[in-house]
Design a protein around this motif. Structure first.
Motif, PDB file in Angstrom:
ATOM      1  N   GLN A  64      60.116  67.337 -17.638  1.00  0.00           N
ATOM      2  CA  GLN A  64      59.370  66.035 -17.073  1.00  0.00           C
ATOM      3  C   GLN A  64      60.638  65.749 -15.655  1.00  0.00           C
ATOM      4  O   GLN A  64      60.142  65.330 -14.874  1.00  0.00           O
ATOM      5  N   LYS A  65      61.833  66.026 -16.215  1.00  0.00           N
ATOM      6  CA  LYS A  65      62.941  65.885 -15.430  1.00  0.00           C
ATOM      7  C   LYS A  65      62.756  66.837 -14.239  1.00  0.00           C
ATOM      8  O   LYS A  65      62.644  66.616 -13.063  1.00  0.00           O
ATOM      9  N   HIS A  83      54.059  70.103  -5.130  1.00  0.00           N
ATOM     10  CA  HIS A  83      53.340  69.651  -6.160  1.00  0.00           C
ATOM     11  C   HIS A  83      52.912  70.658  -7.322  1.00  0.00           C
ATOM     12  O   HIS A  83      52.833  71.743  -7.084  1.00  0.00           O
ATOM     13  N   ALA A  98      59.982  68.108 -13.165  1.00  0.00           N
ATOM     14  CA  ALA A  98      58.491  67.923 -12.592  1.00  0.00           C
ATOM     15  C   ALA A  98      58.896  66.868 -11.515  1.00  0.00           C
ATOM     16  O   ALA A  98      58.434  66.786 -10.303  1.00  0.00           O
ATOM     17  N   LYS A  99      59.579  65.953 -11.828  1.00  0.00           N
ATOM     18  CA  LYS A  99      60.109  64.383 -11.052  1.00  0.00           C
ATOM     19  C   LYS A  99      61.001  65.138  -9.914  1.00  0.00           C
ATOM     20  O   LYS A  99      60.732  64.799  -8.874  1.00  0.00           O
ATOM     21  N   LYS A 100      61.752  66.130 -10.028  1.00  0.00           N
ATOM     22  CA  LYS A 100      62.608  66.480  -8.945  1.00  0.00           C
ATOM     23  C   LYS A 100      61.896  67.380  -7.780  1.00  0.00           C
ATOM     24  O   LYS A 100      61.801  67.101  -6.708  1.00  0.00           O
ATOM     25  N   SER A 101      60.839  68.008  -8.468  1.00  0.00           N
ATOM     26  CA  SER A 101      59.840  68.902  -7.551  1.00  0.00           C
ATOM     27  C   SER A 101      59.040  67.894  -6.889  1.00  0.00           C
ATOM     28  O   SER A 101      58.695  68.156  -5.709  1.00  0.00           O
ATOM     29  N   GLU A 102      58.561  66.923  -7.472  1.00  0.00           N
ATOM     30  CA  GLU A 102      57.826  65.930  -6.843  1.00  0.00           C
ATOM     31  C   GLU A 102      58.351  65.142  -5.640  1.00  0.00           C
ATOM     32  O   GLU A 102      57.839  64.835  -4.683  1.00  0.00           O
ATOM     33  N   LYS A 103      59.777  64.909  -5.900  1.00  0.00           N
ATOM     34  CA  LYS A 103      60.456  64.290  -4.622  1.00  0.00           C
ATOM     35  C   LYS A 103      60.627  65.272  -3.638  1.00  0.00           C
ATOM     36  O   LYS A 103      60.890  65.036  -2.561  1.00  0.00           O
ATOM     37  N   VAL A 115      50.862  67.640 -13.361  1.00  0.00           N
ATOM     38  CA  VAL A 115      51.709  66.691 -13.604  1.00  0.00           C
ATOM     39  C   VAL A 115      50.965  65.406 -12.775  1.00  0.00           C
ATOM     40  O   VAL A 115      50.272  65.673 -11.917  1.00  0.00           O
ATOM     41  N   ALA A 116      51.215  64.248 -13.060  1.00  0.00           N
ATOM     42  CA  ALA A 116      50.848  63.103 -12.710  1.00  0.00           C
ATOM     43  C   ALA A 116      48.973  62.856 -12.864  1.00  0.00           C
ATOM     44  O   ALA A 116      48.414  62.600 -11.993  1.00  0.00           O
TER      45      ALA A 116
END
Length: 238
Positions: free
Chosen positions: A178-179, A190, A181-186, A194-195
């Motif tokens: 999850q950590k 994509h 995936a969040k960094k990649s999204e920022k 996720v999301a």
């Protein structure tokens, strides 16, 4: 006072003892037990003083003689316990020996104690006896059973520790993903799945095939196949 009263007090005392196993702190039962013990003691003293040597001999002869009552397996009775010489409610489980000298296998009610007794150590329940349903006493575990219980307990504790460690490891992996995936999204990258998005998408055409998001390829086109037709030829087969 006579022997009938003494037997009644002893039966009542045994029933109170059984009830106390379920509720050992019951003040009423504790008081009743104390009163019954005192009554039994006074009755025994009175009978001992009143009995003469000739009467004692007669009682012993009667006890050693063949009982007139016919006992069978399943009969309820009063049986003499070898541990303290008291008479307690019991049930006959089997009958052996001979017709002149029968031997009875009995089990005391409320206990798992089984004994072999002779005819002089068994008698009928008093007329005013009332059966009370009480919880059976908990049998004390043997040393081997106690050790086996400890081993099972340790094995179960070990299994729980292993499961907890695996669950902790899984949660750590999930948190790491999850950590990431969040960094990649920022960063604008994509990641499918996720999301709330799915990596699988289908075209509007219900006959279309599944496409994988992020593979760099478009949806698979549907190739319409026609039925092959054989055309007649002018030349016959040789």
């Amino acid at each position: 006072m006579d022997t009938t009263e003494l037997e009644t007090y002893q039966v009542q005392l045994s029933q109170v003892e059984l009830a106390l196993q379920t509720d050992p702190e019951n003040a009423g039962l504790l008081s009743l037990r104390s009163e019954l013990q005192e009554l039994i003691s006074l009755t025994q003293q009175s009978l001992a003083q009143a009995a003469s040597s000739s009467r004692a001999d007669s009682v012993r002869k009667t006890a050693n003689s063949t009982p007139s009552h016919t006992w069978t397996a399943g009969s309820d009775c009063l049986a003499k316990y070898s541990g303290d010489g008291g008479w307690y409610p019991a049930r006959i489980t089997s009958v052996g020996g001979s017709a002149e000298n029968p031997v009875y296998s009995i089990m005391f009610k409320g206990y798992n104690t089984t004994e072999l007794i002779k005819g002089g150590e068994i008698k009928a329940l008093p007329a005013n006896h009332q059966e009370k349903v009480t919880a059976p006493s908990k049998r004390k575990l043997t040393k081997a059973e106690d050790e086996e219980r400890d081993r099972k307990k340790k094995r179960n504790e070990k299994k729980l520790e292993v499961k907890a460690a695996k669950a902790k490891e899984q949660l750590a992996k999930q948190a790491t993903w999850q950590k990431f995936a969040k960094k990649s999204e920022k960063k604008g990258v994509h990641i499918a799945g996720v999301a709330g998005t799915s990596i699988f998408k289908t075209p509007d055409n219900p006959l279309g095939r599944v496409g994988v998001t992020g593979s760099g390829k478009g949806m698979t086109e549907v190739a319409i196949r026609g039925k092959h037709k054989f055309a007649p030829t002018d030349e016959p087969n040789a």
